[in-house]
Design a protein around this motif. Structure first.
Motif, PDB file in Angstrom:
ATOM      1  N   GLU A 174      -0.355  -7.844  -1.149  1.00  0.00           N
ATOM      2  CA  GLU A 174      -1.094  -7.185  -2.225  1.00  0.00           C
ATOM      3  C   GLU A 174      -1.893  -6.007  -1.693  1.00  0.00           C
ATOM      4  O   GLU A 174      -2.215  -5.936  -0.506  1.00  0.00           O
ATOM      5  CB  GLU A 174      -2.027  -8.201  -2.897  1.00  0.00           C
ATOM      6  CG  GLU A 174      -2.996  -8.840  -1.922  1.00  0.00           C
ATOM      7  CD  GLU A 174      -3.658 -10.092  -2.467  1.00  0.00           C
ATOM      8  OE1 GLU A 174      -3.045 -10.754  -3.324  1.00  0.00           O
ATOM      9  OE2 GLU A 174      -4.773 -10.410  -2.021  1.00  0.00           O
ATOM     10  N   TRP A 175      -2.176  -5.093  -2.635  1.00  0.00           N
ATOM     11  CA  TRP A 175      -3.018  -3.949  -2.281  1.00  0.00           C
ATOM     12  C   TRP A 175      -3.806  -3.523  -3.506  1.00  0.00           C
ATOM     13  O   TRP A 175      -3.283  -3.488  -4.619  1.00  0.00           O
ATOM     14  CB  TRP A 175      -2.191  -2.778  -1.762  1.00  0.00           C
ATOM     15  CG  TRP A 175      -3.051  -1.662  -1.243  1.00  0.00           C
ATOM     16  CD1 TRP A 175      -3.362  -0.487  -1.857  1.00  0.00           C
ATOM     17  CD2 TRP A 175      -3.755  -1.661   0.006  1.00  0.00           C
ATOM     18  NE1 TRP A 175      -4.186   0.267  -1.070  1.00  0.00           N
ATOM     19  CE2 TRP A 175      -4.447  -0.431   0.089  1.00  0.00           C
ATOM     20  CE3 TRP A 175      -3.841  -2.564   1.067  1.00  0.00           C
ATOM     21  CZ2 TRP A 175      -5.236  -0.103   1.190  1.00  0.00           C
ATOM     22  CZ3 TRP A 175      -4.626  -2.228   2.155  1.00  0.00           C
ATOM     23  CH2 TRP A 175      -5.307  -1.009   2.217  1.00  0.00           C
ATOM     24  N   GLU A 176      -5.076  -3.197  -3.279  1.00  0.00           N
ATOM     25  CA  GLU A 176      -5.951  -2.715  -4.342  1.00  0.00           C
ATOM     26  C   GLU A 176      -6.128  -1.212  -4.152  1.00  0.00           C
ATOM     27  O   GLU A 176      -6.846  -0.763  -3.252  1.00  0.00           O
ATOM     28  CB  GLU A 176      -7.311  -3.428  -4.292  1.00  0.00           C
ATOM     29  CG  GLU A 176      -8.183  -3.185  -5.497  1.00  0.00           C
ATOM     30  CD  GLU A 176      -7.811  -4.044  -6.694  1.00  0.00           C
ATOM     31  OE1 GLU A 176      -8.184  -3.656  -7.827  1.00  0.00           O
ATOM     32  OE2 GLU A 176      -7.173  -5.087  -6.512  1.00  0.00           O
ATOM     33  N   HIS A 177      -5.449  -0.443  -4.979  1.00  0.00           N
ATOM     34  CA  HIS A 177      -5.560   1.008  -4.892  1.00  0.00           C
ATOM     35  C   HIS A 177      -6.892   1.492  -5.458  1.00  0.00           C
ATOM     36  O   HIS A 177      -7.549   0.808  -6.251  1.00  0.00           O
ATOM     37  CB  HIS A 177      -4.424   1.679  -5.671  1.00  0.00           C
ATOM     38  CG  HIS A 177      -3.145   1.776  -4.917  1.00  0.00           C
ATOM     39  ND1 HIS A 177      -2.977   2.605  -3.823  1.00  0.00           N
ATOM     40  CD2 HIS A 177      -1.949   1.155  -5.104  1.00  0.00           C
ATOM     41  CE1 HIS A 177      -1.745   2.486  -3.367  1.00  0.00           C
ATOM     42  NE2 HIS A 177      -1.088   1.622  -4.118  1.00  0.00           N
ATOM     43  N   ARG A 181       0.821  -1.213   0.000  1.00  0.00           N
ATOM     44  CA  ARG A 181       0.000   0.000   0.000  1.00  0.00           C
ATOM     45  C   ARG A 181       0.851   1.257   0.000  1.00  0.00           C
ATOM     46  O   ARG A 181       0.559   2.233  -0.697  1.00  0.00           O
ATOM     47  CB  ARG A 181      -0.909  -0.002   1.237  1.00  0.00           C
ATOM     48  CG  ARG A 181      -1.770   1.247   1.379  1.00  0.00           C
ATOM     49  CD  ARG A 181      -2.383   1.347   2.765  1.00  0.00           C
ATOM     50  NE  ARG A 181      -1.358   1.452   3.798  1.00  0.00           N
ATOM     51  CZ  ARG A 181      -0.715   2.580   4.094  1.00  0.00           C
ATOM     52  NH1 ARG A 181      -0.985   3.693   3.427  1.00  0.00           N
ATOM     53  NH2 ARG A 181       0.192   2.597   5.050  1.00  0.00           N
ATOM     54  N   SER A 182       1.925   1.246   0.791  1.00  0.00           N
ATOM     55  CA  SER A 182       2.709   2.465   0.996  1.00  0.00           C
ATOM     56  C   SER A 182       3.807   2.667  -0.043  1.00  0.00           C
ATOM     57  O   SER A 182       4.467   3.706  -0.036  1.00  0.00           O
ATOM     58  CB  SER A 182       3.342   2.441   2.393  1.00  0.00           C
ATOM     59  OG  SER A 182       4.225   1.342   2.517  1.00  0.00           O
ATOM     60  N   SER A 183       4.012   1.707  -0.928  1.00  0.00           N
ATOM     61  CA  SER A 183       5.108   1.808  -1.897  1.00  0.00           C
ATOM     62  C   SER A 183       4.827   2.877  -2.944  1.00  0.00           C
ATOM     63  O   SER A 183       3.908   2.756  -3.748  1.00  0.00           O
ATOM     64  CB  SER A 183       5.334   0.460  -2.582  1.00  0.00           C
ATOM     65  OG  SER A 183       6.246   0.598  -3.654  1.00  0.00           O
ATOM     66  N   LEU A 184       5.642   3.921  -2.942  1.00  0.00           N
ATOM     67  CA  LEU A 184       5.528   4.971  -3.945  1.00  0.00           C
ATOM     68  C   LEU A 184       5.830   4.414  -5.329  1.00  0.00           C
ATOM     69  O   LEU A 184       5.143   4.735  -6.304  1.00  0.00           O
ATOM     70  CB  LEU A 184       6.496   6.108  -3.609  1.00  0.00           C
ATOM     71  CG  LEU A 184       6.559   7.266  -4.606  1.00  0.00           C
ATOM     72  CD1 LEU A 184       5.268   8.071  -4.575  1.00  0.00           C
ATOM     73  CD2 LEU A 184       7.758   8.172  -4.292  1.00  0.00           C
ATOM     74  N   ALA A 185       6.856   3.565  -5.415  1.00  0.00           N
ATOM     75  CA  ALA A 185       7.250   3.016  -6.714  1.00  0.00           C
ATOM     76  C   ALA A 185       6.121   2.211  -7.348  1.00  0.00           C
ATOM     77  O   ALA A 185       5.794   2.387  -8.535  1.00  0.00           O
ATOM     78  CB  ALA A 185       8.492   2.144  -6.558  1.00  0.00           C
ATOM     79  N   LEU A 186       5.489   1.327  -6.581  1.00  0.00           N
ATOM     80  CA  LEU A 186       4.430   0.497  -7.142  1.00  0.00           C
ATOM     81  C   LEU A 186       3.252   1.349  -7.613  1.00  0.00           C
ATOM     82  O   LEU A 186       2.651   1.069  -8.660  1.00  0.00           O
ATOM     83  CB  LEU A 186       3.963  -0.528  -6.108  1.00  0.00           C
ATOM     84  CG  LEU A 186       4.962  -1.603  -5.696  1.00  0.00           C
ATOM     85  CD1 LEU A 186       4.302  -2.596  -4.742  1.00  0.00           C
ATOM     86  CD2 LEU A 186       5.527  -2.334  -6.905  1.00  0.00           C
ATOM     87  N   ALA A 187       2.914   2.371  -6.845  1.00  0.00           N
ATOM     88  CA  ALA A 187       1.816   3.246  -7.240  1.00  0.00           C
ATOM     89  C   ALA A 187       2.137   3.983  -8.535  1.00  0.00           C
ATOM     90  O   ALA A 187       1.297   4.099  -9.431  1.00  0.00           O
ATOM     91  CB  ALA A 187       1.509   4.235  -6.121  1.00  0.00           C
ATOM     92  N   VAL A 188       3.358   4.490  -8.638  1.00  0.00           N
ATOM     93  CA  VAL A 188       3.766   5.190  -9.859  1.00  0.00           C
ATOM     94  C   VAL A 188       3.744   4.232 -11.046  1.00  0.00           C
ATOM     95  O   VAL A 188       3.296   4.589 -12.145  1.00  0.00           O
ATOM     96  CB  VAL A 188       5.160   5.812  -9.673  1.00  0.00           C
ATOM     97  CG1 VAL A 188       5.738   6.267 -11.003  1.00  0.00           C
ATOM     98  CG2 VAL A 188       5.087   6.991  -8.712  1.00  0.00           C
ATOM     99  N   TYR A 189       4.214   2.998 -10.845  1.00  0.00           N
ATOM    100  CA  TYR A 189       4.187   2.011 -11.931  1.00  0.00           C
ATOM    101  C   TYR A 189       2.753   1.733 -12.375  1.00  0.00           C
ATOM    102  O   TYR A 189       2.488   1.577 -13.570  1.00  0.00           O
ATOM    103  CB  TYR A 189       4.830   0.705 -11.476  1.00  0.00           C
ATOM    104  CG  TYR A 189       6.304   0.797 -11.163  1.00  0.00           C
ATOM    105  CD1 TYR A 189       7.110   1.793 -11.707  1.00  0.00           C
ATOM    106  CD2 TYR A 189       6.907  -0.121 -10.297  1.00  0.00           C
ATOM    107  CE1 TYR A 189       8.456   1.878 -11.404  1.00  0.00           C
ATOM    108  CE2 TYR A 189       8.253  -0.050  -9.996  1.00  0.00           C
ATOM    109  CZ  TYR A 189       9.020   0.952 -10.549  1.00  0.00           C
ATOM    110  OH  TYR A 189      10.361   1.014 -10.245  1.00  0.00           O
TER     111      TYR A 189
END
Length: 285
Positions: free
Chosen positions: A194-197, A159-167
């Motif tokens: 896992e996280w569902e944004h 959830r907190s990963s900036l990189a994954l969110a940007v990807y």
């Protein structure tokens, strides 16, 4: 004149956030300060990542656990280990790790991308990065990131990963498909965090990336203005000593992570804040 976009990767943004001094050493000082010796745990991670990427490039009939192990062995990075015996033992563990992981995959389920570079722009940043694997599940894309570290991962890490969110944002914009799900695949344990944004949570990450970029860009601009002037005055073109007012723009942020910093030898504050580590200390017991 419109402001120039700050070109970056999530790694560059996170480096600024974690330690501005390390950011300066990595991206600004030229020549860059000499790094310490390579870390064995990084060698394990890179070897496994490369093998998993290569596995998907193999013909369908060769996508087997045995092939994954062969790819680890053939591409093994033998750096940072205590001795040849330790390296061989960890090579065998990495082979088991990769083989066990691919045993749970469907070799016919072709990813949308493997080691794929994705990028996007806002009014502030031009950000890009490379995704370990990009899956398509139904009508949505899923960002998959491999992890080989000793620490088990949680949904909060995803959830907190900036990189994954940007990807996820960049993948969605480039491929014109929704992408909200991000996953961390921890190979040593076989677990998936896992996280569902939502669109809103992805937007918050992107806003945070812009805030970090703005801070870093301002400091970098002042550094480059000083650097260009200082170098222009030196006939021998040797690196000038960084003055205090410029150095203050890049303060060290000390803590336990200083033990693992590649530039530890150049940072007295980091040395005082943490213990020395041997190149193989990051390996699990």
């Amino acid at each position: 004149m419109p402001r120039r976009l700050y070109s970056c990767t999530p790694s560059r943004l996170n480096t600024w956030l974690e330690c501005p001094r390390r950011h300066r050493f990595t991206y600004l000082d030229r020549p860059s300060p000499q790094k310490g010796p390579p870390w064995a745990h990084n060698s394990v991670g890179a070897s496994v990542h490369n093998a998993l990427a290569g596995w998907w490039r193999e013909p369908y009939a060769r996508r087997t656990p045995a092939t994954a192990a062969i790819l680890v062995t053939s591409g093994w990075i033998n750096e940072g280990f205590r001795d040849a015996e330790q390296s061989a033992a960890w090579r065998d563990r990495a082979c088991e790790m990769a083989a066990g992981y691919v045993a749970g995959l469907d070799p016919s389920d072709e990813p949308v991308g493997v080691e794929r570079t994705v990028a996007t722009k806002t009014s502030v940043i031009a950000v890009s990065g490379r995704v370990d694997r990009l899956d398509r599940r139904g009508e949505e894309l899923v960002v998959v990131d491999y992890k080989t570290g000793r620490r088990p991962l949680t949904a909060d890490d995803a959830r907190s990963s900036l990189a994954l969110a940007v990807y996820a944002i960049a993948s969605s914009r480039m491929l014109h498909r929704p992408c909200h799900r991000v996953e961390l695949h921890h190979l040593p344990t076989g677990s998936i965090a896992e996280w569902e944004h939502t669109d809103e949570s992805l937007g918050r990450h992107l806003n945070r990336a812009e805030e970090i970029a703005t801070e870093a860009s301002e400091a970098e601009g002042r550094y480059r203005a000083w650097s260009g002037t200082a170098r222009g005055r030196r006939a021998d073109r040797t690196p000038p000593e960084v003055p205090r007012d410029i150095d203050a723009l890049f303060p060290p942020r000390t803590g336990p992570l200083c033990s693992w910093c590649d530039f530890r030898r150049h940072c007295p504050e980091g040395q005082a804040a943490s213990d020395d580590r041997r190149p193989w200390d990051g390996l699990a017991d």
